[in-house]
Design an enzyme around this catalytic site. Structure first.
Site, mmCIF file in Angstrom:
data_model
loop_
_atom_site.group_PDB
_atom_site.id
_atom_site.type_symbol
_atom_site.label_atom_id
_atom_site.label_comp_id
_atom_site.label_asym_id
_atom_site.label_seq_id
_atom_site.Cartn_x
_atom_site.Cartn_y
_atom_site.Cartn_z
ATOM 1 N N HIS A 131 0.952 -1.163 0.213
ATOM 2 C CA HIS A 131 0.106 0.024 0.021
ATOM 3 C C HIS A 131 0.835 1.166 -0.063
ATOM 4 O O HIS A 131 2.042 1.053 0.460
ATOM 5 C CB HIS A 131 -0.805 -0.159 1.228
ATOM 6 C CG HIS A 131 -1.936 1.126 1.469
ATOM 7 N ND1 HIS A 131 -1.483 2.347 1.758
ATOM 8 C CD2 HIS A 131 -3.103 0.977 1.172
ATOM 9 C CE1 HIS A 131 -2.706 2.981 1.778
ATOM 10 N NE2 HIS A 131 -3.711 2.065 1.455
ATOM 11 N N ASP A 208 3.043 -4.931 8.080
ATOM 12 C CA ASP A 208 1.663 -3.979 7.694
ATOM 13 C C ASP A 208 0.664 -5.000 8.042
ATOM 14 O O ASP A 208 0.536 -5.689 6.763
ATOM 15 C CB ASP A 208 1.739 -3.150 6.472
ATOM 16 C CG ASP A 208 0.443 -2.608 6.121
ATOM 17 O OD1 ASP A 208 -0.429 -2.504 7.082
ATOM 18 O OD2 ASP A 208 0.094 -1.842 5.010
ATOM 19 N N GLN A 211 -4.506 -5.595 6.246
ATOM 20 C CA GLN A 211 -5.516 -6.476 5.749
ATOM 21 C C GLN A 211 -5.438 -7.896 6.532
ATOM 22 O O GLN A 211 -6.302 -8.482 6.365
ATOM 23 C CB GLN A 211 -5.259 -6.643 4.407
ATOM 24 C CG GLN A 211 -5.156 -5.484 3.635
ATOM 25 C CD GLN A 211 -6.777 -4.793 3.556
ATOM 26 O OE1 GLN A 211 -7.731 -5.665 3.649
ATOM 27 N NE2 GLN A 211 -6.667 -3.681 3.300
ATOM 28 N N LYS A 238 -10.749 -1.301 9.901
ATOM 29 C CA LYS A 238 -10.762 -2.519 9.154
ATOM 30 C C LYS A 238 -11.139 -3.569 9.988
ATOM 31 O O LYS A 238 -11.450 -4.743 9.894
ATOM 32 C CB LYS A 238 -9.846 -2.942 8.519
ATOM 33 C CG LYS A 238 -9.327 -1.609 7.260
ATOM 34 C CD LYS A 238 -8.119 -2.121 6.337
ATOM 35 C CE LYS A 238 -7.506 -0.786 5.576
ATOM 36 N NZ LYS A 238 -8.403 -0.196 4.495
ATOM 37 N N CYS A 378 -4.884 2.548 -3.875
ATOM 38 C CA CYS A 378 -3.441 2.899 -3.012
ATOM 39 C C CYS A 378 -2.381 2.007 -3.230
ATOM 40 O O CYS A 378 -1.577 1.782 -2.455
ATOM 41 C CB CYS A 378 -3.653 3.283 -1.529
ATOM 42 S SG CYS A 378 -5.029 4.582 -1.386
#
Lengths: 422, 156
Positions: A131, A208, A211, A238, A378
């Site tokens: 991202h 990261d 997700q 999220k 993104c």
């Protein structure tokens, strides 16, 4: 019947009031944009309202009863987040504004004077499927420090190209920062393998998990230390929590060596005009009044997910993703970008529909009540890797039903007929 | 209005025709007597891009838009809009073209309340429906903003 779906899916859906609303023309909402932001269960909404109605005060500085209650609620949220990711220590959980702030905090403090300060000759390794929030901060910081930014490429199947791993991760590597699950391709990356390589050369591993946290069980304490990331970020909105709150988890060993990022209230030990000393973690990295109600909401959110069980949610996501991949394969001219095996991917599926631009796909789907995302998500470099400028992305979550996937497929066929394709 | 009717208002046949058969697409070399300027505009939220070249000819004060050539990637609205721009502006004096630009801008920023003047905007009136979709107004304006930017530069 599809196996693996959450057994009480209809009950779970009732926890999310927004799923009952209708759109223009009385159409039911088919929300397939959860990788963008997830919907919120009633318990999160109620917890935040209750906090604001009954317990609101500033934290850690108000000497009255409300202040104690607010502080207790905020710190309990930290405990809940720590439990959600299996943090070895609750004080290793730092509240940020979002995942981007977490990544910027890490990248910037690694450019400040200190034990880990980046400089010329040092290398930072990221990947082509990141991202923008895990690309741009590293570009800024390597440009500023004279360090070199390098990256893993992506294979045609949408996996990280690990052929050059021994060359990419070398004795000059100081940081390896990568996504656990791609927000565009859905790919689940081999974090353990990469962390092991990175740690072997003494690099810091940043993950990261924006997700990953919504759909994969994470138990940091259970990971062998050589395979465990040193720093990990995710965002609240999220994981069925509110916007405005994110999480940076870091091992105490690394966090203690990083200098402060933002200066201000609550992050200090003592302040004199000549200089200051700083609080320990987590407060060292939480300058100013934090998003208190949001943190409390996030605590309720991860507790909610924990009650349902991340293993069950992951199984559900995999079942829905498999069903969606089958359904999408029936749409003429549709190409999925990323791995086609649901066992190797998360619940975000980006695709192209030959002859219709993604924005037009999304617009026609919206007219049928189906909410998806269109654009570059993104992740412009990842799109460029596949020679496309943008894509359409459907993303499911624990409340997604097979019927909603059917509605998507039906609406995609309608889109083709609307644009008069074969 | 239902969602389906809104959709038809957005995707007028004229727009879909221009999308499938765009006018003037491709970057062309300016002729000897022409001045030109290139610009590259992007819509950062969606990634649509256009490289647009304005070809100007004539004496200062009475310059004409000799050609508008462009390479673009994007949705049907942005592509059709560039095609309509080419059809409307090529051959006009820059003053006339700026006037058309102003009318189109007013239509797109009017949130669906501006009645388009077909005498001025011709096929451009098909974009009236786009003005009701705030997220798509930028798509329709991408090439028009690029044209204005390039024209100001070409004029010097």
């Amino acid at each position: 019947m599809i196996s693996g779906l959450l057994p009480e899916l209809e009950v779970i859906r009732k926890d999310f009031p927004i799923l009952e609303r209708t759109l223009a023309g009385g159409l039911p909402l088919v929300y397939l944009d959860s990788a963008n932001t997830s919907q919120k269960p009633q318990v999160v909404i109620d917890t935040m309202v209750d906090h604001l109605e009954r317990h609101n005060a500033n934290i850690a500085r108000a000497m009255h009863q409300l202040g104690a209650e607010a502080t207790e609620a905020f710190e309990t949220a930290r405990d809940k987040v720590a439990a959600f990711i299996g943090a070895p220590e609750r004080d290793e959980v730092i509240f940020t504004k979002n995942a981007s702030e977490g990544l910027n905090l890490v990248a910037n403090t690694l450019s400040f004077p200190g034990e880990h300060q980046l400089g010329p000759g040092d290398e930072v390794v990221i990947t082509e499927m990141e991202h923008h929030s895990n690309i741009v901060p590293w570009q800024l910081v390597t440009q500023r420090t004279g360090a070199t930014l390098r990256w893993f490429g992506v294979t045609d199947e949408g996996r990280l190209d690990l052929d050059r791993i021994d060359e990419l991760i070398n004795e000059r590597t100081k940081v390896v920062s990568l996504t656990w699950v791609s927000n565009m391709l859905g790919t689940i990356n081999p974090i353990a393998e990469i962390a092991r390589k990175a740690h072997a050369v003494g690099a810091i591993v940043v993950v990261d998990a924006s997700q990953a946290a919504p759909q994969l069980p994470i138990d940091l304490a259970a990971m062998p230390v050589e395979e465990r990331p040193d720093l990990l970020v995710f965002t609240g909105h999220k994981v069925v929590g509110p916007t405005g709150i994110g999480v940076l988890w870091g091992s105490r060993a690394v966090l203690d060596t990083l200098p402060p990022f933002l200066g201000g209230g609550e992050m200090i030990e003592t302040v004199r005009m000549e200089g200051s000393t700083f609080a320990g973690i987590p407060h060292k990295f939480e300058a100013g009044t934090p998003p208190i109600a949001e943190a409390v909401g996030l605590g309720a959110a991860v507790e909610y997910l924990g009650h349902i069980g991340l293993d069950a949610i992951h199984t559900h996501e995999r079942a829905i993703t498999g069903y969606a991949l089958q359904g999408l394969a029936t749409v003429p001219g549709l190409t999925v970008l990323g791995p086609l095996d649901p066992a190797e991917r998360g619940g975000a599926i980006s695709f192209e529909l030959d002859g219709v631009h993604p924005h037009d796909v999304a617009q026609v789907l919206d007219s049928r009540g189906v909410a998806v995302r269109a654009g570059h998500h993104c992740a412009k470099p990842a799109h460029a890797r596949f020679g496309v400028q943008s894509s359409t992305r459907m993303s499911s979550y624990l409340y997604t039903t097979p019927d909603e996937i059917d509605a998507l497929v039906e609406a995609l066929n309608y889109t083709r007929s609307y644009f008069k394709l074969g | 209005m239902s969602a389906a009717q809104d959709l038809d208002a957005l995707y007028q046949e004229i727009i879909l025709d221009h999308y499938k058969n765009p006018h003037g697409k491709g970057l062309r070399e300016p002729a000897a007597a022409q001045r030109s300027a290139d610009v590259h505009h992007v819509n950062p939220t969606c990634g649509d891009e256009i490289t647009l070249r304005v070809h100007v000819e004539g004496e200062p004060g009475s310059e004409r838009v000799a050609d508008v050539s462009y390479d673009a990637v994007g949705c049907s609205i942005s592509q059709a809009s560039a095609s309509v721009l080419h059809e409307l502006l090529v051959g006009k004096t820059i003053d006339e073209a700026m006037n058309v630009h102003g009318e189109f801008l007013a239509l797109m920023q009017g949130k669906g309340t501006v009645e388009p003047d077909e005498e001025v905007l011709e096929d451009g009136i098909a974009f009236a429906g786009v003005a009701k979709f705030p997220a798509r107004v930028k798509c329709a304006l991408l090439s028009w903003m690029a044209w204005k930017d390039a024209t100001v530069q070409a004029r010097g």
